[in-house]
Design a protein around this motif. Sequence first.
Motif, PDB file in Angstrom:
ATOM      1  N   GLY A 171      13.034  -0.014  -1.861  1.00  0.00           N
ATOM      2  CA  GLY A 171      12.179  -0.566  -2.908  1.00  0.00           C
ATOM      3  C   GLY A 171      10.860   0.187  -2.911  1.00  0.00           C
ATOM      4  N   ALA A 172       9.844  -0.376  -2.275  1.00  0.00           N
ATOM      5  CA  ALA A 172       8.533   0.295  -2.184  1.00  0.00           C
ATOM      6  C   ALA A 172       7.789  -0.326  -1.009  1.00  0.00           C
ATOM      7  CB  ALA A 172       7.747   0.093  -3.468  1.00  0.00           C
ATOM      8  N   VAL A 173       6.807   0.397  -0.507  1.00  0.00           N
ATOM      9  CA  VAL A 173       6.030  -0.135   0.619  1.00  0.00           C
ATOM     10  C   VAL A 173       4.537  -0.145   0.284  1.00  0.00           C
ATOM     11  CG1 VAL A 173       7.683   0.638   2.375  1.00  0.00           C
ATOM     12  CG2 VAL A 173       5.764   2.129   1.743  1.00  0.00           C
ATOM     13  N   GLY A 174       3.819  -0.978   1.024  1.00  0.00           N
ATOM     14  CA  GLY A 174       2.356  -0.984   0.928  1.00  0.00           C
ATOM     15  C   GLY A 174       1.808  -2.171   0.162  1.00  0.00           C
ATOM     16  N   GLY A 175       0.491  -2.314   0.262  1.00  0.00           N
ATOM     17  CA  GLY A 175      -0.188  -3.410  -0.435  1.00  0.00           C
ATOM     18  C   GLY A 175      -1.522  -3.677   0.215  1.00  0.00           C
ATOM     19  N   PRO A 176      -2.396  -4.429  -0.483  1.00  0.00           N
ATOM     20  CA  PRO A 176      -3.768  -4.642   0.004  1.00  0.00           C
ATOM     21  C   PRO A 176      -3.833  -5.249   1.411  1.00  0.00           C
ATOM     22  CG  PRO A 176      -3.368  -5.805  -2.081  1.00  0.00           C
ATOM     23  CD  PRO A 176      -2.125  -5.064  -1.755  1.00  0.00           C
ATOM     24  N   PRO A 226       1.801   1.194   6.172  1.00  0.00           N
ATOM     25  CA  PRO A 226       3.161   1.134   5.610  1.00  0.00           C
ATOM     26  C   PRO A 226       3.693   2.500   5.168  1.00  0.00           C
ATOM     27  CG  PRO A 226       1.829  -0.666   4.743  1.00  0.00           C
ATOM     28  CD  PRO A 226       0.897   0.180   5.564  1.00  0.00           C
ATOM     29  N   GLU A 227       2.800   3.348   4.595  1.00  0.00           N
ATOM     30  CA  GLU A 227       3.234   4.654   4.073  1.00  0.00           C
ATOM     31  C   GLU A 227       3.765   5.559   5.187  1.00  0.00           C
ATOM     32  OE1 GLU A 227       0.397   3.096   3.396  1.00  0.00           O
ATOM     33  OE2 GLU A 227       0.498   2.734   1.232  1.00  0.00           O
ATOM     34  N   VAL A 228       3.324   5.304   6.431  1.00  0.00           N
ATOM     35  CA  VAL A 228       3.821   6.089   7.568  1.00  0.00           C
ATOM     36  C   VAL A 228       5.338   5.845   7.710  1.00  0.00           C
ATOM     37  CG1 VAL A 228       3.652   6.377  10.083  1.00  0.00           C
ATOM     38  CG2 VAL A 228       1.570   6.033   8.716  1.00  0.00           C
ATOM     39  N   ILE A 273      10.087   5.925  -8.264  1.00  0.00           N
ATOM     40  CA  ILE A 273       8.909   6.719  -7.919  1.00  0.00           C
ATOM     41  C   ILE A 273       7.649   5.856  -7.844  1.00  0.00           C
ATOM     42  CG2 ILE A 273       9.905   8.782  -9.001  1.00  0.00           C
ATOM     43  CD1 ILE A 273       7.418   8.593 -10.929  1.00  0.00           C
ATOM     44  N   HIS A 274       7.723   4.627  -8.365  1.00  0.00           N
ATOM     45  CA  HIS A 274       6.517   3.785  -8.359  1.00  0.00           C
ATOM     46  C   HIS A 274       6.312   3.124  -6.999  1.00  0.00           C
ATOM     47  CE1 HIS A 274       8.979   0.156  -8.553  1.00  0.00           C
ATOM     48  NE2 HIS A 274       9.651   0.682  -9.560  1.00  0.00           N
ATOM     49  N   GLY A 275       5.159   2.470  -6.864  1.00  0.00           N
ATOM     50  CA  GLY A 275       4.831   1.790  -5.619  1.00  0.00           C
ATOM     51  C   GLY A 275       5.184   0.311  -5.668  1.00  0.00           C
ATOM     52  N   SER A 276       4.526  -0.473  -4.811  1.00  0.00           N
ATOM     53  CA  SER A 276       4.904  -1.879  -4.622  1.00  0.00           C
ATOM     54  C   SER A 276       4.271  -2.805  -5.652  1.00  0.00           C
ATOM     55  CB  SER A 276       4.509  -2.311  -3.213  1.00  0.00           C
ATOM     56  OG  SER A 276       3.101  -2.181  -3.066  1.00  0.00           O
ATOM     57  N   ALA A 277       3.470  -2.256  -6.572  1.00  0.00           N
ATOM     58  CA  ALA A 277       2.868  -3.019  -7.687  1.00  0.00           C
ATOM     59  C   ALA A 277       2.355  -4.392  -7.252  1.00  0.00           C
ATOM     60  CB  ALA A 277       3.873  -3.132  -8.835  1.00  0.00           C
ATOM     61  N   PRO A 278       1.377  -4.446  -6.347  1.00  0.00           N
ATOM     62  CA  PRO A 278       0.913  -5.754  -5.848  1.00  0.00           C
ATOM     63  C   PRO A 278       0.395  -6.658  -6.962  1.00  0.00           C
ATOM     64  CG  PRO A 278      -0.146  -3.924  -4.651  1.00  0.00           C
ATOM     65  CD  PRO A 278       0.652  -3.314  -5.756  1.00  0.00           C
ATOM     66  N   ASP A 279      -0.083  -6.055  -8.065  1.00  0.00           N
ATOM     67  CA  ASP A 279      -0.629  -6.882  -9.158  1.00  0.00           C
ATOM     68  C   ASP A 279       0.414  -7.757  -9.834  1.00  0.00           C
ATOM     69  OD1 ASP A 279       0.413  -4.372  -9.960  1.00  0.00           O
ATOM     70  OD2 ASP A 279      -0.736  -4.347 -11.819  1.00  0.00           O
ATOM     71  N   ILE A 280       1.695  -7.389  -9.758  1.00  0.00           N
ATOM     72  CA  ILE A 280       2.726  -8.216 -10.408  1.00  0.00           C
ATOM     73  C   ILE A 280       3.764  -8.725  -9.405  1.00  0.00           C
ATOM     74  CG2 ILE A 280       2.475  -7.210 -12.727  1.00  0.00           C
ATOM     75  CD1 ILE A 280       4.976  -5.479 -12.064  1.00  0.00           C
ATOM     76  N   ALA A 302       8.530  -7.370 -12.749  1.00  0.00           N
ATOM     77  CA  ALA A 302       8.727  -5.915 -12.564  1.00  0.00           C
ATOM     78  C   ALA A 302       9.909  -5.408 -13.392  1.00  0.00           C
ATOM     79  CB  ALA A 302       8.965  -5.618 -11.093  1.00  0.00           C
ATOM     80  N   ASN A 303       9.843  -4.156 -13.759  1.00  0.00           N
ATOM     81  CA  ASN A 303      10.964  -3.479 -14.404  1.00  0.00           C
ATOM     82  C   ASN A 303      11.880  -2.941 -13.293  1.00  0.00           C
ATOM     83  OD1 ASN A 303      12.692  -1.836 -15.778  1.00  0.00           O
ATOM     84  ND2 ASN A 303      11.128  -0.699 -16.901  1.00  0.00           N
ATOM     85  N   PRO A 304      13.126  -3.426 -13.220  1.00  0.00           N
ATOM     86  CA  PRO A 304      14.014  -2.954 -12.130  1.00  0.00           C
ATOM     87  C   PRO A 304      14.738  -1.652 -12.459  1.00  0.00           C
ATOM     88  CG  PRO A 304      15.133  -4.649 -13.408  1.00  0.00           C
ATOM     89  CD  PRO A 304      13.785  -4.451 -14.069  1.00  0.00           C
TER      90      PRO A 304
END
Length: 353
Positions: free
Chosen positions: A72-77, A88-90, A276-283, A289-291
């Motif tokens: 999926g994606a990793v990371g966030g505030p 997380p990016e590591v 290619i997108h990230g974890s989109a913490p805002d949504i 999210a668009n899957p």
Amino acid sequence: MEYRIALLKGDGIGPEIIDETVKCLDAVSEKFGHSFAYEELLIGGAAIDETGEPLPKATIDACLASDAVLMGAVGGPKWDTIDPAIRPEVGLLGIRKALGTFVNIRPAKLYAPLADACPLKPERIGEGLDLVVCRELTGDVYFGRKWRDEDGTGHDDMNYTIPEIERIARWGYALARQRRNHVTCIDKANVLETSRVWRETFERIASEYPDVRTDYLYVDNAAMQLVLNPGQFDVIVTGNLFGDILSDEASCITGSIGMLPSASLGDTSLGLYEPIHGSAPDIAGQNKANPIATILSAAMMLRYSFGLSAEADAVEAAVSAVLDAGHRTGDIAKPGETILTCSEMGNLIASAI
Ligand code: NAD
């Protein structure tokens, strides 16, 4: 036949988009009679919270024992302020390395019903846009020696070995043979010694593929051609630095980041597939999210890791059909259009398969 798929849901919208993708893979298994065995593993912030590290050894071992890895994606505030060594990016860089991937493939395709989302004028797009950037991942200025002189001058050593160039060139030609038999080699051979080695090697490998047309472009011209006449490209093969920049440029031509899949591959069929997108913490957690980027990444997995082309075609055709029928998540909707949730979009694509 059973295929073992390691699922790295990660953070933010990661779990939501992976769940919808699994629905689509289940639809593929029902239609074509395959069996997909999923194993969920920790990565990124979720792994840090549970184990203290972004890429636990158990995740690496299980990924290496699988047939393909879907992420999926990793990371966030929540993890932005922790020690950079365990961010997380590591985990993301670590898993790419652990799998021995050396080529990153990013298709950039403009779906006709989303033509409005393309930032280029319609006359630039002409008959459409369907290209793939093949970026080398292990060499170049990113991995050369880095140092500073006493006077503060900075250096990054740019280098490429001949075997590194040979293997990415062969990858590009193999890919072109599955598409429209056209490779564009992009370098800066008018200035850089690394690029002169790149081009000489490329010319030698090109002679092994007489059925594939090869063009050569300097990177500055290529950056211009991508926005002037992107329809001229089929498979672009380039180094790590130029590929980093050109793949972002190519991606943005297609409109929404929520549409774009990717694959990282190496010498074996075991690949890593992710949007290619990230974890989109805002949504995140809002079913917004668009899957599609992740679902299309799974289509790449079917094609490149499992050799299931008809199945991959079925997934891509289902995405096209759902878009043609006017269904949209928020990121690709025009004002006034009905907005679907992430799970509604996943359900529609799964039933279209
Ligand atoms: P992002 O890609 O997560 O989000 C950018 C914008 O695009 C946001 O407005 C987001 O809502 C939107 N967006 C992204 N994916 C979408 C989707 N599928 N559907 C609808 N809208 C979508 O980039 P960012 O905000 O710069 O980064 C957020 C976090 O993700 C950071 O922690 C960053 O480090 C991480 N990140 C991870 C990866 C990865 O896991 N491969 C890649 C990039 C960023």
